[in-house]
Design a protein around this motif. Structure first.
Motif, mmCIF file in Angstrom:
data_model
loop_
_atom_site.group_PDB
_atom_site.id
_atom_site.type_symbol
_atom_site.label_atom_id
_atom_site.label_comp_id
_atom_site.label_asym_id
_atom_site.label_seq_id
_atom_site.Cartn_x
_atom_site.Cartn_y
_atom_site.Cartn_z
ATOM 1 N N LEU A 173 33.601 42.573 31.738
ATOM 2 C CA LEU A 173 33.235 42.043 33.048
ATOM 3 C C LEU A 173 34.285 41.062 33.566
ATOM 4 O O LEU A 173 34.615 41.055 34.757
ATOM 5 C CB LEU A 173 31.865 41.353 32.961
ATOM 6 C CG LEU A 173 30.651 42.272 32.795
ATOM 7 C CD1 LEU A 173 29.386 41.449 32.550
ATOM 8 C CD2 LEU A 173 30.468 43.150 34.028
ATOM 9 N N ILE A 174 34.823 40.230 32.673
ATOM 10 C CA ILE A 174 35.851 39.271 33.083
ATOM 11 C C ILE A 174 37.089 39.993 33.592
ATOM 12 O O ILE A 174 37.640 39.664 34.657
ATOM 13 C CB ILE A 174 36.215 38.333 31.907
ATOM 14 C CG1 ILE A 174 35.050 37.387 31.609
ATOM 15 C CG2 ILE A 174 37.473 37.518 32.226
ATOM 16 C CD1 ILE A 174 35.247 36.541 30.376
ATOM 17 N N VAL A 175 37.540 40.978 32.824
ATOM 18 C CA VAL A 175 38.728 41.750 33.228
ATOM 19 C C VAL A 175 38.489 42.434 34.566
ATOM 20 O O VAL A 175 39.349 42.438 35.461
ATOM 21 C CB VAL A 175 39.080 42.790 32.141
ATOM 22 C CG1 VAL A 175 40.157 43.737 32.639
ATOM 23 C CG2 VAL A 175 39.540 42.088 30.865
ATOM 24 N N LEU A 176 37.292 43.012 34.721
ATOM 25 C CA LEU A 176 36.957 43.722 35.961
ATOM 26 C C LEU A 176 36.935 42.766 37.151
ATOM 27 O O LEU A 176 37.491 43.064 38.221
ATOM 28 C CB LEU A 176 35.591 44.396 35.802
ATOM 29 C CG LEU A 176 35.147 45.324 36.948
ATOM 30 C CD1 LEU A 176 36.090 46.513 37.037
ATOM 31 C CD2 LEU A 176 33.715 45.798 36.714
ATOM 32 N N LEU A 177 36.329 41.595 36.975
ATOM 33 C CA LEU A 177 36.248 40.620 38.068
ATOM 34 C C LEU A 177 37.626 40.104 38.475
ATOM 35 O O LEU A 177 37.937 40.009 39.668
ATOM 36 C CB LEU A 177 35.352 39.447 37.646
ATOM 37 C CG LEU A 177 33.850 39.743 37.542
ATOM 38 C CD1 LEU A 177 33.118 38.601 36.854
ATOM 39 C CD2 LEU A 177 33.261 39.989 38.935
ATOM 40 N N PHE A 178 38.454 39.767 37.478
ATOM 41 C CA PHE A 178 39.787 39.263 37.792
ATOM 42 C C PHE A 178 40.695 40.354 38.370
ATOM 43 O O PHE A 178 41.625 40.059 39.129
ATOM 44 C CB PHE A 178 40.441 38.653 36.546
ATOM 45 C CG PHE A 178 40.050 37.229 36.294
ATOM 46 C CD1 PHE A 178 40.646 36.189 37.012
ATOM 47 C CD2 PHE A 178 39.101 36.904 35.352
ATOM 48 C CE1 PHE A 178 40.278 34.877 36.799
ATOM 49 C CE2 PHE A 178 38.733 35.587 35.118
ATOM 50 C CZ PHE A 178 39.320 34.566 35.850
ATOM 51 N N ALA A 179 40.421 41.606 38.018
ATOM 52 C CA ALA A 179 41.250 42.704 38.512
ATOM 53 C C ALA A 179 40.913 43.046 39.960
ATOM 54 O O ALA A 179 41.800 43.424 40.746
ATOM 55 C CB ALA A 179 41.062 43.943 37.631
ATOM 56 N N ILE A 180 39.640 42.909 40.335
ATOM 57 C CA ILE A 180 39.205 43.326 41.665
ATOM 58 C C ILE A 180 39.255 42.191 42.681
ATOM 59 O O ILE A 180 39.660 42.383 43.834
ATOM 60 C CB ILE A 180 37.771 43.904 41.592
ATOM 61 C CG1 ILE A 180 37.748 45.154 40.708
ATOM 62 C CG2 ILE A 180 37.255 44.241 42.984
ATOM 63 C CD1 ILE A 180 36.366 45.741 40.510
#
Length: 509
Positions: A173-180
């Motif tokens: 979730l962290i990776v997804l949030l920072f990526a988007i």
């Protein structure tokens, strides 16, 4: 087919170590990225938010930390009906506490900027960060009682697997949030909330599969049971309060007296030591279900043998990584935090070593501390911890206002005092409540400490002789040192009979 106690304990230990490794791996990659994206000042507020959640757990600890012990003893004595009554009563009480904590935390978050020193550009982000942290706490409170199922059945490995999955969900979730989206401080606690929802569902599912005999029925709620649990659990709440005084106030003291910059550096310095501390607690807790079963069956001699052996196992597992972190810490931080200046690296390393002292000492006796809970003898340890905690806070605050080295006193005062408490008080008190000679555990603890000192000296010599040029050389050197240290630890920590016992267990498995 039920597993033997020894085999199940081995599985529990392995699963706990894997869970720890996943958590450390996440922190290893995540921390420098977050420091780079949001800044070390802002990063400190993530640790501070988690500390405030720790303050809130003082309220719920009284019920949830002791309930597993009572349910387990009733269950293993064959009284399933009593186990169900205890389970149901705690569940209802937890739901009530969760509702109260949700209201109180909402009010607190609204006035957060009047309580803490927060840079104006971070106020909204910090408030949202704290809001998600408290929401995660409320969710965990609702299902805390369900985690006792694995404890009762001595299946700590199930909780470890659950934790691994929740951590992987969190990092995804962290990776997804920072990526988007553009980087935001609250992404970390938002991801924690998401993994908390998974844990809510997982805990309920595990309870149904592992302990179906114990039924959750609100009609079985008994206020007398809650009062009984609170009478015993209040000491664990006070113990939690002591833990807050000892280590949970350090970031808050830094924020209010030394500023957000030093708070950020201290938060970074505590990342690795806190991971070691978490593993220490996890490994100590692995043996608690088996201790509880032996105690319920009044097998005290067997309990003493298991306590001595488990102390050596925990020390064997932890002495090498702790010694390695102390000896090679500066090289590690240079590689791990490349954006920090040499002066900041020195500060971070020194604070890390100071913080590690308590975990170094408790790693020798953590499994003995669990005997307090098993025997429900918690008052004296709480009073000792409370005294140490109050002294630590007074010394830290005074040092911050009167000296230029306040941050080091914040990091080290409680660590040193709790280290002494772990090495001196814990072995003696564990023997006392088991009605044994006070010295019965000290030979084991002394042997463990001598083994650690030998490994630390060896690592320090190697650290001064070699040059680390990058991650590849650092990992290679640490791997070689680790293999050497673990091989050396076996004859240092275990006697001939215990080595044969270990060999037979490993050969059998």
């Amino acid at each position: 087919m039920p597993k033997s106690a020894g085999k199940q304990m081995s599985i529990n230990i392995i699963a706990s170590i894997v869970s720890f490794a996943v958590t450390v791996g996440i922190n290893f990659f995540l921390t420098p990225y977050l420091v780079k994206e949001v800044g070390s000042d802002a990063y400190g507020f993530i640790g501070l938010a988690n500390n405030f959640v720790q303050y809130a757990t003082i309220v719920t600890t009284a019920l949830n930390s002791i309930s597993g012990r009572f349910i387990s003893i009733a269950y293993h004595k064959g009284d399933v009906e009593k186990s169900s009554k205890i389970f149901s009563s705690v569940l209802v009480a937890d739901l009530f506490l969760a509702a109260v904590m949700l209201i109180l935390s909402s009010i607190f978050v609204c006035f957060l900027d009047t309580v803490l020193k927060i840079p104006s550009n971070l106020v909204s982000g910090v408030k949202i960060t704290f809001a998600f942290a408290f929401l995660t706490f409320v969710v965990s409170t609702v299902t805390a009682i369900f985690t006792t199922a694995a404890f009762v059945k001595n299946r700590i490995d199930i909780n470890s697997i659950r934790d691994i999955i929740s951590n992987l969900i969190k990092v995804a979730l962290i990776v997804l949030l920072f990526a988007i989206f553009p980087a935001q401080l609250y992404f970390v606690t938002l991801a924690s909330f998401g993994s908390g929802i998974f844990l809510l569902l997982a805990n309920i599912t595990v309870k149904k599969k592992v302990l179906p005999e114990v039924k959750a029925d609100i009609r079985k709620f008994d206020i007398k049971i809650v009062k009984t649990l609170l009478a015993s659990g209040i000491w664990l709440s006070l113990a939690q309060l002591c833990q807050v005084l000892l280590s949970g106030l350090d970031l808050l003291i830094c924020n209010l007296t030394l500023g957000t910059a030093l708070m950020g550096l201290l938060s970074i310095a505590k990342t690795v030591p806190n991971s070691i501390g978490n593993l220490t607690v996890i490994l100590g807790s692995v043996f608690t279900p088996h201790y509880t079963i032996l105690y319920a069956k009044k097998k005290i001699p067997e309990l003493i043998i298991e306590a001595k052996f488990s102390t050596k196992i925990v020390s064997f597992i932890l002495s090498t990584p702790i010694a390695g972190f102390i000896a090679f810490g500066r090289q590690f931080y240079i590689l791990w935090q490349p954006t920090k200046s040499p002066e900041e690296i020195t500060m971070i390393q020194f604070m890390s070593v100071l913080t590690c002292i308590t975990f170094l000492c408790s790693s020798q006796t953590q499994s003995l501390m669990m005997i307090n809970t098993v025997c429900n003898k918690l008052r004296l340890p709480v009073f000792v911890n409370l005294t140490v905690g109050i002294v630590s806070v007074i010394v830290a605050i005074a040092a911050c206002n009167l000296t230029d080295y306040g941050v080091y006193f914040v990091a080290g005062t409680s660590s040193v005092l709790m280290g002494l408490r772990a090495l001196i008080f814990t072995p003696a008190y564990s023997a006392y409540i088991l009605k044994q000679k006070l010295s019965i555990f000290f030979p084991t603890v002394i042997r463990d400490c001598v083994g650690f000192i030998i490994i630390l000296v060896l690592f320090s010599i190697i650290s001064n002789l070699i040059t680390v040029t990058g991650w590849s050389s650092f990992i290679f050197i640490c791997a070689i040192c680790g293999i050497l240290a673990y091989a050396l630890s076996l004859p240092l920590l275990f006697n001939k009979a215990e080595l044969c016992k270990l060999k037979n267990k490993l050969t059998k498995k």
